[in-house]
Scaffold this active site. Sequence first.
Site, PDB file in Angstrom:
ATOM      1  N   HIS A 183      -9.310   1.302   4.885  1.00 56.98           N
ATOM      2  CA  HIS A 183      -8.035   1.472   5.595  1.00 56.98           C
ATOM      3  C   HIS A 183      -8.244   2.408   6.788  1.00 56.98           C
ATOM      4  CE1 HIS A 183      -3.924   2.597   6.498  1.00 56.98           C
ATOM      5  NE2 HIS A 183      -3.565   1.495   5.874  1.00 56.98           N
ATOM      6  N   GLU A 235      -6.581   4.758   7.889  1.00 58.36           N
ATOM      7  CA  GLU A 235      -6.351   6.183   7.599  1.00 58.36           C
ATOM      8  C   GLU A 235      -7.589   6.805   6.978  1.00 58.36           C
ATOM      9  OE1 GLU A 235      -2.712   5.617   5.426  1.00 58.36           O
ATOM     10  OE2 GLU A 235      -1.745   5.002   7.284  1.00 58.36           O
ATOM     11  N   ASN A 267       0.860  -1.180   0.000  1.00 66.40           N
ATOM     12  CA  ASN A 267       0.000   0.000   0.000  1.00 66.40           C
ATOM     13  C   ASN A 267       0.897   1.231   0.000  1.00 66.40           C
ATOM     14  OD1 ASN A 267      -1.843   2.026   0.417  1.00 66.40           O
ATOM     15  ND2 ASN A 267      -2.391   1.403   2.506  1.00 66.40           N
ATOM     16  N   LYS A 270       0.022   4.280  -0.213  1.00 68.70           N
ATOM     17  CA  LYS A 270      -0.612   5.476   0.361  1.00 68.70           C
ATOM     18  C   LYS A 270      -0.386   6.649  -0.597  1.00 68.70           C
ATOM     19  CE  LYS A 270      -0.078   3.238   4.768  1.00 68.70           C
ATOM     20  NZ  LYS A 270       0.109   3.310   6.217  1.00 68.70           N
ATOM     21  N   SER A 311       3.705  -2.287  10.109  1.00 67.01           N
ATOM     22  CA  SER A 311       5.160  -2.362  10.328  1.00 67.01           C
ATOM     23  C   SER A 311       5.776  -3.689   9.874  1.00 67.01           C
ATOM     24  CB  SER A 311       5.503  -2.066  11.796  1.00 67.01           C
ATOM     25  OG  SER A 311       5.125  -0.737  12.127  1.00 67.01           O
ATOM     26  N   GLU A 341      -5.182  -4.984  10.468  1.00 67.62           N
ATOM     27  CA  GLU A 341      -4.144  -3.978  10.672  1.00 67.62           C
ATOM     28  C   GLU A 341      -4.390  -3.268  12.001  1.00 67.62           C
ATOM     29  OE1 GLU A 341      -2.177  -2.701   6.732  1.00 67.62           O
ATOM     30  OE2 GLU A 341      -3.876  -1.391   7.072  1.00 67.62           O
ATOM     31  N   GLY A 387       2.806   2.200  10.700  1.00 70.24           N
ATOM     32  CA  GLY A 387       3.754   3.299  10.573  1.00 70.24           C
ATOM     33  C   GLY A 387       4.518   3.616  11.844  1.00 70.24           C
TER      34      GLY A 387
HETATM   35  P1  13P Z   1       3.288   0.298   7.562  1.00 67.74           P
HETATM   36  O1  13P Z   1       3.752  -0.996   6.924  1.00 67.74           O
HETATM   37  O2  13P Z   1       4.041   1.496   7.059  1.00 67.74           O
HETATM   38  O3  13P Z   1       3.201   0.193   9.044  1.00 67.74           O
HETATM   39  O4  13P Z   1       1.777   0.538   7.030  1.00 67.74           O
HETATM   40  C1  13P Z   1       0.861  -0.489   7.138  1.00 67.74           C
HETATM   41  C2  13P Z   1      -0.342  -0.119   6.377  1.00 67.74           C
HETATM   42  O5  13P Z   1      -1.062   0.779   6.743  1.00 67.74           O
HETATM   43  C3  13P Z   1      -0.633  -0.859   5.146  1.00 67.74           C
HETATM   44  O6  13P Z   1      -1.907  -0.587   4.682  1.00 67.74           O
END
Ligand code: 13P
Length: 260
Positions: free
Chosen positions: A104, A106, A18, A20, A221, A176, A182
């Site tokens: 997601h 976010e 992903n 983003k 992560s 997740e 992150g």
């Molecule tokens: P990270 O791998 O940067 O922690 O992000 C995970 C994520 O949100 C994947 O959709």
Amino acid sequence: MGRDRVMGAERTPLIAGNWKMYKTEAQSEGYIQALLPRVSSVSGVDIAVCVPYTDLRAMVDSARGSRVEVYAQNMHHEPQGAFTGEISALMLSELDVAGVVLGHSERRQLFGETDKALALKVPAALEAGIAPILCVGESEEERDEGETERKLRHQIGEDLAGVRDERLAEVTIAYEPIWAIGTGRVATPEQAQEAIAFVRALVGGRSPAAAEQVRILYGGSVKPDNAAELLELPDVDGALVGGASLEAESFAAIVAAAQS
Ligand code: 13P
């Protein structure tokens, strides 16, 4: 939690990156040229990159004929309409986009994505032939308060309510935990296995057959150095990778971990 693994299922792992809101179209081109040779000999693993809308056409063209599929990161549930700024499944499918990330954290936290909207989006994606990855997961506060299972039950129940039992297995679910996204604070293998087995049992509550077939990914992560221990867990069928998917080399290393 602590339910036994559903036995006998043959599920092909999926490693999805992903991006983003990273990479312009020009930047995406260099990435795919670096990724394709690194994954060309991989077998038994599905690979997807979930990219910004503006990168979709170039990425689909560059990845055509390879084992890398291109996914979007959101869509509207209606095929068309007066929805300024939105993109429909019809628009994605005409570009040969293979799938879409839905729900997601976010989008839920920063853009007001609701379970009600997801209950429309997930079936709309399936109907359009776009493979949905539905993201679920608890916040740190919810985990601390022992609310993880309640949150997962709520999200799975609401977000998949519009999907018929016969099609449940076509949805990929990504667990997740928000506190692991992150942050570099990856879930322990025990935490990941426990939550993902719980999600599988929730699907099993609707359809035992779907529970055996449905792919459930871990996200949060995931890096080349922790991927193997997560991917070998019995209920973990792949990973949704954020930061470590932005470099072709580290993403390919996670794909390789899924193969072995
Ligand atoms: P990270 O791998 O940067 O922690 O992000 C995970 C994520 O949100 C994947 O959709």
